[in-house]
Design an enzyme around this catalytic site. Structure first.
Site, PDB file in Angstrom:
ATOM      1  N   ARG A  28       0.893  -1.215   0.043  1.00 33.25           N
ATOM      2  CA  ARG A  28      -0.029   0.010  -0.044  1.00 33.25           C
ATOM      3  C   ARG A  28       0.786   1.114  -0.043  1.00 33.25           C
ATOM      4  O   ARG A  28       2.003   1.176   0.574  1.00 33.25           O
ATOM      5  CB  ARG A  28      -0.977   0.019   1.242  1.00 33.25           C
ATOM      6  CG  ARG A  28      -1.753  -1.041   1.144  1.00 33.25           C
ATOM      7  CD  ARG A  28      -2.841  -1.044   0.028  1.00 33.25           C
ATOM      8  NE  ARG A  28      -3.798  -2.066   0.015  1.00 33.25           N
ATOM      9  CZ  ARG A  28      -3.982  -2.919  -1.147  1.00 33.25           C
ATOM     10  NH1 ARG A  28      -2.972  -2.701  -2.181  1.00 33.25           N
ATOM     11  NH2 ARG A  28      -4.620  -3.741  -1.387  1.00 33.25           N
ATOM     12  N   CYS A  29       0.288   2.180  -0.745  1.00 32.18           N
ATOM     13  CA  CYS A  29       0.790   3.499  -0.566  1.00 32.18           C
ATOM     14  C   CYS A  29       1.504   3.985   0.688  1.00 32.18           C
ATOM     15  O   CYS A  29       0.884   3.726   1.943  1.00 32.18           O
ATOM     16  CB  CYS A  29      -0.076   4.596  -1.088  1.00 32.18           C
ATOM     17  SG  CYS A  29       0.570   6.337  -1.269  1.00 32.18           S
ATOM     18  N   PRO A  30       3.039   4.356   0.678  1.00 33.78           N
ATOM     19  CA  PRO A  30       3.657   4.905  -0.311  1.00 33.78           C
ATOM     20  C   PRO A  30       4.822   3.762  -0.930  1.00 33.78           C
ATOM     21  O   PRO A  30       5.457   3.954  -1.783  1.00 33.78           O
ATOM     22  CB  PRO A  30       4.511   5.788   0.083  1.00 33.78           C
ATOM     23  CG  PRO A  30       4.727   5.507   1.437  1.00 33.78           C
ATOM     24  CD  PRO A  30       3.536   4.770   1.929  1.00 33.78           C
TER      25      PRO A  30
END
Length: 81
Positions: A18-20
């Site tokens: 998941r981001c980042p």
């Protein structure tokens, strides 16, 4: 018809991240590549649909192709312009 994604010289599996994290991994991988080499990125984080194209533009790389119509998403990046 040739699948453009199968022509990649390098591959990065960012599934489940998941981001980042996906963009950080892309940046680290691209640093090790020579100009003109290609990278297939496979991801399932919806944020990559925005982050990967933005990364390419900001870092002066070329987004050759992307498929975000279904997961996993696929992106084909070329280092440099």
């Amino acid at each position: 018809m040739t699948d453009v994604f199968s022509q990649a010289q390098h591959q990065l599996d960012a599934l489940g991240l998941r981001c980042p994290e996906p963009v950080m991994m892309v940046r680290k991988t691209v640093r090790k590549m020579a100009d003109g080499e290609t990278l297939l990125i496979i991801a399932d984080d919806p944020a990559t649909t925005r982050d990967i194209p933005s990364f390419c533009e900001f870092m002066d790389h070329t987004l050759i192709a992307s498929d975000t119509s279904k997961t996993p998403y696929q992106y084909l990046l070329k280092k440099g312009r």
